[in-house]
Motif scaffolding. Sequence first.
Motif, mmCIF file in Angstrom:
data_model
loop_
_atom_site.group_PDB
_atom_site.id
_atom_site.type_symbol
_atom_site.label_atom_id
_atom_site.label_comp_id
_atom_site.label_asym_id
_atom_site.label_seq_id
_atom_site.Cartn_x
_atom_site.Cartn_y
_atom_site.Cartn_z
ATOM 1 N N VAL A 106 3.490 12.022 9.910
ATOM 2 C CA VAL A 106 3.918 10.973 8.980
ATOM 3 C C VAL A 106 5.399 11.175 8.686
ATOM 4 C CG1 VAL A 106 3.633 9.994 6.684
ATOM 5 C CG2 VAL A 106 1.623 10.768 7.967
ATOM 6 N N GLU A 124 -0.025 7.275 5.741
ATOM 7 C CA GLU A 124 -1.158 8.206 5.770
ATOM 8 C C GLU A 124 -2.418 7.519 6.283
ATOM 9 O OE1 GLU A 124 0.976 7.947 3.374
ATOM 10 O OE2 GLU A 124 1.749 9.955 2.915
ATOM 11 N N ARG A 125 -2.595 6.256 5.928
ATOM 12 C CA ARG A 125 -3.776 5.522 6.399
ATOM 13 C C ARG A 125 -3.713 5.304 7.916
ATOM 14 N NH1 ARG A 125 -5.636 0.930 2.020
ATOM 15 N NH2 ARG A 125 -5.406 2.196 0.131
ATOM 16 N N VAL A 142 0.862 -1.181 0.000
ATOM 17 C CA VAL A 142 0.000 0.000 0.000
ATOM 18 C C VAL A 142 0.898 1.230 0.000
ATOM 19 C CG1 VAL A 142 -1.765 1.265 1.269
ATOM 20 C CG2 VAL A 142 -1.801 -1.240 1.240
ATOM 21 N N PRO A 143 0.900 2.033 -1.051
ATOM 22 C CA PRO A 143 1.836 3.156 -1.144
ATOM 23 C C PRO A 143 1.619 4.234 -0.086
ATOM 24 C CG PRO A 143 0.221 3.246 -2.918
ATOM 25 C CD PRO A 143 0.054 1.914 -2.256
ATOM 26 N N ASP A 144 0.389 4.386 0.390
ATOM 27 C CA ASP A 144 0.101 5.431 1.376
ATOM 28 C C ASP A 144 -0.199 4.829 2.748
ATOM 29 O OD1 ASP A 144 -2.240 4.217 0.637
ATOM 30 O OD2 ASP A 144 -3.430 6.063 0.627
ATOM 31 N N VAL A 190 -3.784 -1.316 6.093
ATOM 32 C CA VAL A 190 -2.546 -1.318 5.299
ATOM 33 C C VAL A 190 -2.333 -2.656 4.604
ATOM 34 C CG1 VAL A 190 -1.491 0.350 6.867
ATOM 35 C CG2 VAL A 190 -1.024 -2.085 7.181
ATOM 36 N N SER A 247 7.476 8.795 7.075
ATOM 37 C CA SER A 247 7.872 8.190 5.801
ATOM 38 C C SER A 247 6.652 7.491 5.226
ATOM 39 C CB SER A 247 9.024 7.193 6.012
ATOM 40 O OG SER A 247 8.564 6.070 6.751
ATOM 41 N N GLY A 248 6.853 6.744 4.167
ATOM 42 C CA GLY A 248 5.728 6.052 3.555
ATOM 43 C C GLY A 248 5.160 4.945 4.415
ATOM 44 N N THR A 249 5.931 4.493 5.414
ATOM 45 C CA THR A 249 5.461 3.377 6.243
ATOM 46 C C THR A 249 5.473 3.686 7.740
ATOM 47 O OG1 THR A 249 7.699 2.449 6.350
ATOM 48 C CG2 THR A 249 6.252 1.663 4.566
#
Length: 452
Positions: A245, A226-227, A221-223, A280, A247-249
């Motif tokens: 946030v 954010e989720r 999941v790229p975001d 995620v 980073s991306g993870t």
Amino acid sequence: MRVGLGLIVPAEARSLFRRALEGLDGVRVRWGVYNDEASIRSTVEQVLPDCDALCFAGPLSLERALPVIPEDMPYADVVPTPLDISLSFLRARALGMELTPASIDSVPEHLVVDLLAELGLARDSVAVLPFDGRTGPEEIAEFHRRQQSAIGARYALTARNSVFHLLDGTLGAPVVRVLSTASTITATVRELSLRAVSIRKEDLHLSAAIFRAEPSPDDAVPDAAERIAAVLQSTMGWKDAWIDVRSGTEVLVLGHKKLMRDMTHQWRSLDLLDQLGDVVRGRVVAGFGLGESTRSCVHYATLAAERAHHAGVSCAFLLTEQGVVLGPLLDTGERPTRYRFKSDDAALERLSRQTGLGVATLTQLIELDRRLDGASISAEDLGTSLNLTATSGRRILRALRQDGLAAAVGSSQPSTRGRPKHLYRLRFSEFLRDETSSRHDSADIGDERTGT
């Protein structure tokens, strides 16, 4: 730091409590005044939102209120001291009565026995009915009436306002109230306020949390971060923290220690993990960090998240600057958490061999000492804090005292029933400070020898 103190008192005692609090700094009083015993619980519920601690006029009001007192709120009841009981007998003497025979209710029996012995009076010359919250005013009044014929009681002493009103003018003998002195009230309030301040300071310490998404490689999941942040920001409790946030993870959360502790059910479980895993489409781990600065909190949270990653399941760990490791915290909370200490801390290993206590037990004791912040604790409460029996608590304290890691500081009588509890002060903070100083001194000597 001002303490919001709820005073739960009968209307007749308000002026006495007001006088006792004159000149007491750092306390913001929220009065909870009741006219009858049936309204005690509702009175407490009204003042609770504005209070950091609750002080009760006696054991009865405390017992009535226990079901609604929050688990983490400090409280105390004003219990008659030997001086208070002695003054009650003197008030009867001032009315022209002989000291004995008499009857008295709702006070610790051993205090009356000790007083009679000091005065050289017969033990059976005063009938005592100890406090029992299940005994109603009518039963207590009947006790005093019986003692008029049983021992020839010439007057009655009562610590219950409702009993005084029942007997006054109907007993056919004087009825004297057992009242706590202003000094007794002041001492109780002062000790309670210090406990509340200690808890508030501890709760206001900064803490950090790292939430890390570990999605499936086949369904990334790229975001993901954010989720996770969106779920946290919409969740009661977490939304009051600072959420970023990274980073991306990865998501960083900063907040007071109390918030983190509440959201993990006293560091026992973390309910959001399964929900976050669903959003995620993979595993989510978390780490909590406690330290003296924002940087150290984030550092230990990152290390804790890494430890959770290696656990192989969705879970969380807590790491503190003192070296405490607590976890894994699971979503269900069914699996008990485990305490460990950094394996490379030689001081704890030496201390374990010295005291005969395990490193896990010592780790919990160090964390307990830090939370107490100099406050005293009984063997029973120490056992409860470690999920052990009172007997085990006494055994541990004996071992600690032999090695200078605990010191006796007095005793307390938290209620009118039972014997006074011996109180002790843990001294792990001093030990660890001395160990750190010794290591630094050794390092300085080494630097001088090598010329660095």
